[in-house]
Design an enzyme around this catalytic site. Structure first.
Site, PDB file in Angstrom:
ATOM      1  N   ASP A   7       0.856  -1.186   0.000  1.00 57.50           N
ATOM      2  CA  ASP A   7       0.000   0.000   0.000  1.00 57.50           C
ATOM      3  C   ASP A   7       0.891   1.234   0.000  1.00 57.50           C
ATOM      4  O   ASP A   7       1.927   1.262   0.677  1.00 57.50           O
ATOM      5  CB  ASP A   7      -0.889   0.025   1.240  1.00 57.50           C
ATOM      6  CG  ASP A   7      -1.875  -1.133   1.285  1.00 57.50           C
ATOM      7  OD1 ASP A   7      -1.894  -1.938   0.334  1.00 57.50           O
ATOM      8  OD2 ASP A   7      -2.621  -1.231   2.272  1.00 57.50           O
ATOM      9  N   ASP A 129     -15.178  -5.722   0.268  1.00 58.10           N
ATOM     10  CA  ASP A 129     -14.751  -5.662   1.661  1.00 58.10           C
ATOM     11  C   ASP A 129     -15.972  -5.780   2.561  1.00 58.10           C
ATOM     12  O   ASP A 129     -16.925  -5.014   2.420  1.00 58.10           O
ATOM     13  CB  ASP A 129     -14.020  -4.346   1.937  1.00 58.10           C
ATOM     14  CG  ASP A 129     -12.879  -4.107   0.958  1.00 58.10           C
ATOM     15  OD1 ASP A 129     -12.237  -5.095   0.567  1.00 58.10           O
ATOM     16  OD2 ASP A 129     -12.643  -2.944   0.574  1.00 58.10           O
TER      17      ASP A 129
END
Length: 245
Positions: A7, A129
């Site tokens: 990330d 998610d």
């Protein structure tokens, strides 16, 4: 397949705890050498997330991703703030192998379903998610700030009409925690959706988790923090994955 994950926030490698931008850890690594090492060890694809772009589209880190892709001939899948067809085309023009679509799959689902048809199911990964409450898998969007009324199952059913193939499923409560993955979640959805190649994400802390996820039937595991913090090596993870029958 083991998929190392990185990330990026302001050009730096970072991990968030349960997606919280205020609870972050930066990692000081030589990224390009790290990627070369991963390729030499046998890694086939790497997962990159643009946290700046996910939060604010004007802050996308396209130049960073361009440099990463040019520095390696490894396959790269990229997510974070992809909202339009122009975004997708820009990433493919950079040499990206797959794009990862998150919130847009809920907010703009008919357009995303069209993208699956236009680009092909192997080029698009849906990142779904979920918060699992009483076995209801409710999807959250906008950096997990907003919970929707859409369930994981209904969403996969909707996109399966366009030959959906790749789904990156994260249990939000596990992400960045090293508390172990939600094995029951993956066993259940793999059994229900045999046509989907699931990428499991969140909570991997040791090689026992790798074994358990392989046995759950998922196609791939996204691993970020554990590898960055050297809780096990990529060689160990790859060998472990290959040895589980």
């Amino acid at each position: 397949m083991i998929i190392p994950s990185f990330d990026f926030l302001e050009g730096k490698v970072v991990r968030l705890y349960q997606g919280n931008y205020l609870n972050k850890t930066f990692y000081n690594i030589d990224l390009y050498q790290h990627l070369r090492n991963l390729k030499e060890k046998g890694v086939k694809i790497v997962h990159l997330v643009d946290l700046n772009g996910a939060k604010k589209i004007e802050d996308r880190q396209f130049r960073l991703f361009q440099n990463i892709i040019l520095s390696t001939n490894m396959r790269i899948q990229i997510g974070g703030g992809i909202r339009t067809e122009n975004d997708i085309n820009m990433l493919f023009d950079l040499g990206c192998a797959r794009v990862v679509i998150g919130s847009s799959a809920i907010k703009n689902k008919f357009e995303v379903r069209r993208w699956l048809k236009v680009y092909g199911s192997d080029k698009i990964v849906l990142a779904l998610d979920v918060n699992v409450i009483n076995n209801k898998k409710k999807i959250s969007i906008n950096g997990w700030v907003k919970e929707t009324n859409y369930t994981l199952e209904d969403t996969i059913d909707f996109f399966s009409s366009e030959s959906l193939t790749h789904v990156l499923c994260t249990d939000i409560s596990k992400d960045g925690t090293l508390s172990g993955p939600n094995i029951m979640l993956y066993k259940e959805i793999v059994k229900k959706f045999k046509h989907i190649k699931f990428q499991a994400s969140g909570g991997v802390s040791n090689l026992f988790d790798v074994v358990a996820l392989k046995k759950s039937g998922v196609d791939s595991i996204i691993i970020g923090r554990s590898l960055l913090e050297k809780r096990f090596t990529i060689e160990e993870a790859l060998k472990c994955w290959q040895n589980v029958s």
